[in-house]
Scaffold this motif. Structure first.
Motif, PDB file in Angstrom:
ATOM      1  N   ALA A   4      24.472  34.390  44.539  1.00  0.00           N
ATOM      2  CA  ALA A   4      23.310  34.908  44.479  1.00  0.00           C
ATOM      3  C   ALA A   4      23.565  35.465  42.990  1.00  0.00           C
ATOM      4  CB  ALA A   4      23.180  36.324  44.998  1.00  0.00           C
ATOM      5  N   THR A   5      22.531  35.583  42.042  1.00  0.00           N
ATOM      6  CA  THR A   5      22.501  36.199  40.750  1.00  0.00           C
ATOM      7  C   THR A   5      22.895  38.028  40.754  1.00  0.00           C
ATOM      8  OG1 THR A   5      20.159  36.786  40.604  1.00  0.00           O
ATOM      9  CG2 THR A   5      20.940  34.656  39.719  1.00  0.00           C
ATOM     10  N   GLN A   6      23.234  38.441  39.754  1.00  0.00           N
ATOM     11  CA  GLN A   6      23.393  39.615  39.851  1.00  0.00           C
ATOM     12  C   GLN A   6      22.104  40.583  40.253  1.00  0.00           C
ATOM     13  OE1 GLN A   6      24.439  40.660  35.660  1.00  0.00           O
ATOM     14  NE2 GLN A   6      26.694  40.087  36.337  1.00  0.00           N
ATOM     15  N   LYS A   7      20.845  40.095  39.712  1.00  0.00           N
ATOM     16  CA  LYS A   7      19.786  40.663  40.063  1.00  0.00           C
ATOM     17  C   LYS A   7      19.442  40.472  41.570  1.00  0.00           C
ATOM     18  CE  LYS A   7      15.628  38.887  38.747  1.00  0.00           C
ATOM     19  NZ  LYS A   7      14.421  38.693  37.992  1.00  0.00           N
ATOM     20  N   GLN A   8      19.668  39.344  42.090  1.00  0.00           N
ATOM     21  CA  GLN A   8      19.354  39.177  43.611  1.00  0.00           C
ATOM     22  C   GLN A   8      20.468  39.905  44.456  1.00  0.00           C
ATOM     23  OE1 GLN A   8      16.627  37.711  44.818  1.00  0.00           O
ATOM     24  NE2 GLN A   8      17.238  38.451  46.492  1.00  0.00           N
ATOM     25  N   SER A   9      21.665  40.229  44.027  1.00  0.00           N
ATOM     26  CA  SER A   9      22.683  40.804  44.802  1.00  0.00           C
ATOM     27  C   SER A   9      22.062  42.368  44.772  1.00  0.00           C
ATOM     28  CB  SER A   9      23.905  40.183  44.452  1.00  0.00           C
ATOM     29  OG  SER A   9      24.395  40.803  43.406  1.00  0.00           O
ATOM     30  N   ILE A  10      21.877  42.678  43.694  1.00  0.00           N
ATOM     31  CA  ILE A  10      21.520  44.260  43.381  1.00  0.00           C
ATOM     32  C   ILE A  10      20.195  44.411  44.256  1.00  0.00           C
ATOM     33  CG2 ILE A  10      20.583  45.904  41.862  1.00  0.00           C
ATOM     34  CD1 ILE A  10      22.733  44.631  39.843  1.00  0.00           C
ATOM     35  N   LEU A  11      19.439  43.646  44.240  1.00  0.00           N
ATOM     36  CA  LEU A  11      18.014  43.799  44.976  1.00  0.00           C
ATOM     37  C   LEU A  11      18.548  43.718  46.640  1.00  0.00           C
ATOM     38  CD1 LEU A  11      15.075  44.094  45.096  1.00  0.00           C
ATOM     39  CD2 LEU A  11      14.767  41.501  44.991  1.00  0.00           C
ATOM     40  N   ASN A  12      19.115  42.803  47.086  1.00  0.00           N
ATOM     41  CA  ASN A  12      19.686  42.955  48.330  1.00  0.00           C
ATOM     42  C   ASN A  12      20.240  44.101  48.679  1.00  0.00           C
ATOM     43  OD1 ASN A  12      18.572  40.237  48.455  1.00  0.00           O
ATOM     44  ND2 ASN A  12      20.892  39.233  48.334  1.00  0.00           N
ATOM     45  N   ASP A  13      21.099  44.711  48.007  1.00  0.00           N
ATOM     46  CA  ASP A  13      21.663  46.232  48.387  1.00  0.00           C
ATOM     47  C   ASP A  13      20.777  47.156  48.485  1.00  0.00           C
ATOM     48  OD1 ASP A  13      24.352  45.022  48.921  1.00  0.00           O
ATOM     49  OD2 ASP A  13      24.959  46.076  46.851  1.00  0.00           O
ATOM     50  N   LEU A  14      19.448  47.025  47.442  1.00  0.00           N
ATOM     51  CA  LEU A  14      18.808  48.027  47.563  1.00  0.00           C
ATOM     52  C   LEU A  14      17.529  47.911  48.579  1.00  0.00           C
ATOM     53  CD1 LEU A  14      17.544  47.938  43.817  1.00  0.00           C
ATOM     54  CD2 LEU A  14      18.737  50.018  44.926  1.00  0.00           C
ATOM     55  N   LYS A  15      17.453  46.610  49.280  1.00  0.00           N
ATOM     56  CA  LYS A  15      16.451  46.245  50.317  1.00  0.00           C
ATOM     57  C   LYS A  15      17.148  47.012  51.807  1.00  0.00           C
ATOM     58  CE  LYS A  15      13.758  42.437  48.856  1.00  0.00           C
ATOM     59  NZ  LYS A  15      13.497  41.185  48.912  1.00  0.00           N
ATOM     60  N   ILE A  16      18.670  46.984  51.503  1.00  0.00           N
ATOM     61  CA  ILE A  16      19.169  47.384  52.938  1.00  0.00           C
ATOM     62  C   ILE A  16      19.323  49.054  52.855  1.00  0.00           C
ATOM     63  CG2 ILE A  16      20.385  45.161  53.463  1.00  0.00           C
ATOM     64  CD1 ILE A  16      23.019  46.465  52.546  1.00  0.00           C
ATOM     65  N   GLY A  17      18.765  49.389  51.987  1.00  0.00           N
ATOM     66  CA  GLY A  17      18.808  51.005  51.781  1.00  0.00           C
ATOM     67  C   GLY A  17      19.877  51.585  50.995  1.00  0.00           C
ATOM     68  N   ALA A  36      18.900  47.535  32.852  1.00  0.00           N
ATOM     69  CA  ALA A  36      18.225  46.399  32.443  1.00  0.00           C
ATOM     70  C   ALA A  36      17.563  45.501  33.915  1.00  0.00           C
ATOM     71  CB  ALA A  36      18.899  45.286  31.411  1.00  0.00           C
ATOM     72  N   VAL A  37      18.275  45.390  34.811  1.00  0.00           N
ATOM     73  CA  VAL A  37      18.251  44.629  35.828  1.00  0.00           C
ATOM     74  C   VAL A  37      17.081  45.508  36.592  1.00  0.00           C
ATOM     75  CG1 VAL A  37      19.133  43.977  38.450  1.00  0.00           C
ATOM     76  CG2 VAL A  37      20.322  43.600  36.224  1.00  0.00           C
ATOM     77  N   VAL A  38      17.130  46.826  36.648  1.00  0.00           N
ATOM     78  CA  VAL A  38      16.156  47.510  37.402  1.00  0.00           C
ATOM     79  C   VAL A  38      14.872  47.527  36.521  1.00  0.00           C
ATOM     80  CG1 VAL A  38      15.574  50.157  37.887  1.00  0.00           C
ATOM     81  CG2 VAL A  38      17.863  49.339  38.465  1.00  0.00           C
ATOM     82  N   PHE A  39      14.822  47.424  35.295  1.00  0.00           N
ATOM     83  CA  PHE A  39      13.494  47.305  34.330  1.00  0.00           C
ATOM     84  C   PHE A  39      12.863  45.843  35.013  1.00  0.00           C
ATOM     85  CE2 PHE A  39      11.321  45.286  30.821  1.00  0.00           C
ATOM     86  CZ  PHE A  39      10.380  46.416  30.668  1.00  0.00           C
ATOM     87  N   ASP A  40      13.774  44.750  35.119  1.00  0.00           N
ATOM     88  CA  ASP A  40      13.091  43.515  35.422  1.00  0.00           C
ATOM     89  C   ASP A  40      12.593  43.568  36.930  1.00  0.00           C
ATOM     90  OD1 ASP A  40      13.715  42.495  32.872  1.00  0.00           O
ATOM     91  OD2 ASP A  40      15.779  41.789  33.589  1.00  0.00           O
ATOM     92  N   LEU A  41      13.374  44.139  37.698  1.00  0.00           N
ATOM     93  CA  LEU A  41      12.991  44.227  39.230  1.00  0.00           C
ATOM     94  C   LEU A  41      11.713  45.119  39.283  1.00  0.00           C
ATOM     95  CD1 LEU A  41      16.475  45.120  41.100  1.00  0.00           C
ATOM     96  CD2 LEU A  41      15.056  42.807  41.094  1.00  0.00           C
ATOM     97  N   ARG A  42      11.255  46.068  38.507  1.00  0.00           N
ATOM     98  CA  ARG A  42      10.297  46.981  38.395  1.00  0.00           C
ATOM     99  C   ARG A  42       8.999  46.129  38.022  1.00  0.00           C
ATOM    100  NH1 ARG A  42      13.125  52.457  36.373  1.00  0.00           N
ATOM    101  NH2 ARG A  42      13.384  53.404  38.400  1.00  0.00           N
ATOM    102  N   LYS A  43       9.389  45.125  37.009  1.00  0.00           N
ATOM    103  CA  LYS A  43       8.188  44.443  36.344  1.00  0.00           C
ATOM    104  C   LYS A  43       7.961  43.216  37.350  1.00  0.00           C
ATOM    105  CE  LYS A  43       9.602  42.006  32.711  1.00  0.00           C
ATOM    106  NZ  LYS A  43      10.074  41.798  31.532  1.00  0.00           N
ATOM    107  N   GLU A  44       8.650  42.827  38.505  1.00  0.00           N
ATOM    108  CA  GLU A  44       8.374  41.982  39.534  1.00  0.00           C
ATOM    109  C   GLU A  44       7.816  42.896  40.473  1.00  0.00           C
ATOM    110  OE1 GLU A  44      12.172  40.172  40.626  1.00  0.00           O
ATOM    111  OE2 GLU A  44      12.424  39.205  38.708  1.00  0.00           O
ATOM    112  N   GLY A  45       7.636  44.103  40.455  1.00  0.00           N
ATOM    113  CA  GLY A  45       6.535  44.792  41.609  1.00  0.00           C
ATOM    114  C   GLY A  45       7.554  45.829  42.303  1.00  0.00           C
TER     115      GLY A  45
END
Length: 72
Positions: A4-17, A36-45
């Motif tokens: 998983a990319t850094q962005k995807q693995s960070i999002l996975n952790d956020l999704k599990i709370g 910067a990763v959080v900025f990109d994730l926010r841009k994705e909605g």
């Protein structure tokens, strides 16, 4: 198996709370630029909240991030 990319693995952790801080991102995901990763994730909605925290020694502040979930 695809790593998983850094962005995807960070999002996975956020999704599990999990709440993620810059030191968590560095040690667990090898990410030096969490904001910067959080900025990109926010841009994705993704609805990610930021909480300003004070270091335990009282000398400095840092951000922590959490995915805000909506229950229907």
């Amino acid at each position: 198996m695809n790593k998983a990319t850094q962005k995807q693995s960070i999002l996975n952790d956020l999704k599990i709370g999990l709440t993620i801080t810059p030191i968590d991102a560095l040690t667990k995901h090898g990410c030096f630029r969490l904001a910067a990763v959080v900025f990109d994730l926010r841009k994705e909605g993704h609805n990610i909240t930021t909480v300003a925290r004070t270091k335990s020694d009282g000398k400095g502040k840092f951000a922590s991030y959490k995915l805000k979930t909506t229950w229907f």
